[in-house]
Design a protein around this motif. Structure first.
Motif, PDB file in Angstrom:
ATOM      1  N   THR A 276      75.032  40.616  59.311  1.00  0.00           N
ATOM      2  CA  THR A 276      76.349  39.987  59.245  1.00  0.00           C
ATOM      3  C   THR A 276      76.858  39.681  60.652  1.00  0.00           C
ATOM      4  OG1 THR A 276      76.874  41.082  57.155  1.00  0.00           O
ATOM      5  CG2 THR A 276      78.735  40.281  58.455  1.00  0.00           C
ATOM      6  N   ALA A 277      76.687  40.643  61.564  1.00  0.00           N
ATOM      7  CA  ALA A 277      77.124  40.447  62.951  1.00  0.00           C
ATOM      8  C   ALA A 277      76.370  39.295  63.615  1.00  0.00           C
ATOM      9  CB  ALA A 277      76.936  41.738  63.749  1.00  0.00           C
ATOM     10  N   LEU A 278      75.142  39.045  63.181  1.00  0.00           N
ATOM     11  CA  LEU A 278      74.351  37.939  63.722  1.00  0.00           C
ATOM     12  C   LEU A 278      74.649  36.612  63.008  1.00  0.00           C
ATOM     13  CD1 LEU A 278      70.925  39.783  64.124  1.00  0.00           C
ATOM     14  CD2 LEU A 278      72.402  38.951  65.981  1.00  0.00           C
ATOM     15  N   GLY A 279      75.549  36.659  62.019  1.00  0.00           N
ATOM     16  CA  GLY A 279      75.921  35.453  61.292  1.00  0.00           C
ATOM     17  C   GLY A 279      74.933  35.054  60.209  1.00  0.00           C
ATOM     18  N   LEU A 280      74.125  35.997  59.763  1.00  0.00           N
ATOM     19  CA  LEU A 280      73.108  35.712  58.746  1.00  0.00           C
ATOM     20  C   LEU A 280      73.544  36.230  57.381  1.00  0.00           C
ATOM     21  CD1 LEU A 280      69.997  36.783  60.835  1.00  0.00           C
ATOM     22  CD2 LEU A 280      70.826  34.451  60.435  1.00  0.00           C
ATOM     23  N   SER A 281      73.447  35.389  56.359  1.00  0.00           N
ATOM     24  CA  SER A 281      73.773  35.859  55.010  1.00  0.00           C
ATOM     25  C   SER A 281      72.591  36.650  54.459  1.00  0.00           C
ATOM     26  CB  SER A 281      74.136  34.686  54.096  1.00  0.00           C
ATOM     27  OG  SER A 281      73.050  33.802  53.967  1.00  0.00           O
ATOM     28  N   HIS A 282      72.892  37.570  53.566  1.00  0.00           N
ATOM     29  CA  HIS A 282      71.863  38.469  53.051  1.00  0.00           C
ATOM     30  C   HIS A 282      72.290  39.014  51.700  1.00  0.00           C
ATOM     31  CE1 HIS A 282      74.600  41.684  54.254  1.00  0.00           C
ATOM     32  NE2 HIS A 282      74.738  41.012  55.389  1.00  0.00           N
ATOM     33  N   ARG A 283      71.317  39.567  50.996  1.00  0.00           N
ATOM     34  CA  ARG A 283      71.569  40.209  49.697  1.00  0.00           C
ATOM     35  C   ARG A 283      70.465  41.218  49.445  1.00  0.00           C
ATOM     36  NH1 ARG A 283      67.592  37.723  46.926  1.00  0.00           N
ATOM     37  NH2 ARG A 283      67.243  35.522  47.302  1.00  0.00           N
ATOM     38  N   GLU A 284      70.742  42.169  48.569  1.00  0.00           N
ATOM     39  CA  GLU A 284      69.693  43.122  48.208  1.00  0.00           C
ATOM     40  C   GLU A 284      68.825  42.507  47.132  1.00  0.00           C
ATOM     41  OE1 GLU A 284      68.873  47.759  47.020  1.00  0.00           O
ATOM     42  OE2 GLU A 284      70.926  47.030  47.008  1.00  0.00           O
ATOM     43  N   LYS A 285      67.513  42.666  47.282  1.00  0.00           N
ATOM     44  CA  LYS A 285      66.591  42.236  46.245  1.00  0.00           C
ATOM     45  C   LYS A 285      66.679  43.278  45.134  1.00  0.00           C
ATOM     46  CE  LYS A 285      62.675  39.649  46.463  1.00  0.00           C
ATOM     47  NZ  LYS A 285      61.409  39.300  47.094  1.00  0.00           N
ATOM     48  N   LEU A 286      67.003  42.860  43.949  1.00  0.00           N
ATOM     49  CA  LEU A 286      67.272  43.782  42.848  1.00  0.00           C
ATOM     50  C   LEU A 286      66.060  44.577  42.401  1.00  0.00           C
ATOM     51  CD1 LEU A 286      69.587  41.502  40.712  1.00  0.00           C
ATOM     52  CD2 LEU A 286      70.226  43.257  42.369  1.00  0.00           C
ATOM     53  N   SER A 287      66.341  45.702  41.772  1.00  0.00           N
ATOM     54  CA  SER A 287      65.365  46.623  41.158  1.00  0.00           C
ATOM     55  C   SER A 287      64.360  47.199  42.139  1.00  0.00           C
ATOM     56  CB  SER A 287      64.631  45.960  39.990  1.00  0.00           C
ATOM     57  OG  SER A 287      63.675  45.031  40.443  1.00  0.00           O
ATOM     58  N   GLN A 288      64.721  47.301  43.412  1.00  0.00           N
ATOM     59  CA  GLN A 288      63.818  47.881  44.393  1.00  0.00           C
ATOM     60  C   GLN A 288      64.299  49.249  44.882  1.00  0.00           C
ATOM     61  OE1 GLN A 288      60.868  46.658  45.222  1.00  0.00           O
ATOM     62  NE2 GLN A 288      61.231  45.042  43.768  1.00  0.00           N
ATOM     63  N   HIS A 289      65.434  49.728  44.433  1.00  0.00           N
ATOM     64  CA  HIS A 289      65.987  50.975  44.917  1.00  0.00           C
ATOM     65  C   HIS A 289      65.601  52.100  43.961  1.00  0.00           C
ATOM     66  CE1 HIS A 289      69.474  53.711  46.032  1.00  0.00           C
ATOM     67  NE2 HIS A 289      68.679  53.655  47.074  1.00  0.00           N
TER      68      HIS A 289
END
Length: 122
Positions: free
Chosen positions: A106-119
């Motif tokens: 986020t600080a680098l200005g990059l959007s992201h999300r968690e890939k589901l069902s990997q936790h």
């Protein structure tokens, strides 16, 4: 495999007997905890400063970027995993390193999300 003058020993016997103590120390019961962060960026050099900071804070967690084929979605997956140790310790360290990476991206200005069902514990 055999030393001169010794009966042959299978690689399985070496792994299951001679290296048992070391393997248990390194990977514990063989259980791991993992999460994957998908970042909307394919240039690892842009993410590298943030990932280096996370890696330095969490040396017990294995952090690895997973490249994709050219022409696919412009995203890169980052794997966070830990084996060995107590289950709660694994979960906490993986979760904390994952959260730190989210903050860095986020600080680098990059959007992201968690890939589901990997936790999950495996």
């Amino acid at each position: 495999m055999a030393r001169q003058g010794s009966p042959p020993v299978s690689p399985t016997a070496i792994l299951s007997h001679s290296l048992t103590g070391l393997l248990n120390q390194l990977v514990g019961a063989g259980v791991s905890c993992a999460r994957i962060l998908t970042v909307r960026c394919t240039d690892e050099s842009i993410m590298a400063p943030g990932i280096r900071r996370v890696t330095a804070r969490f040396p017990q967690v294995y952090i690895k970027s997973l490249a994709r084929m050219l022409g696919e979605v412009p995203e890169l997956d980052i794997l966070f995993t830990m084996t060995g140790g107590a289950a709660m310790e694994r979960r906490v360290l993986v979760d904390e390193s994952f959260a730190a990476a989210q903050w860095e991206m986020t600080a680098l200005g990059l959007s992201h999300r968690e890939k589901l069902s990997q936790h999950a514990e495996r």
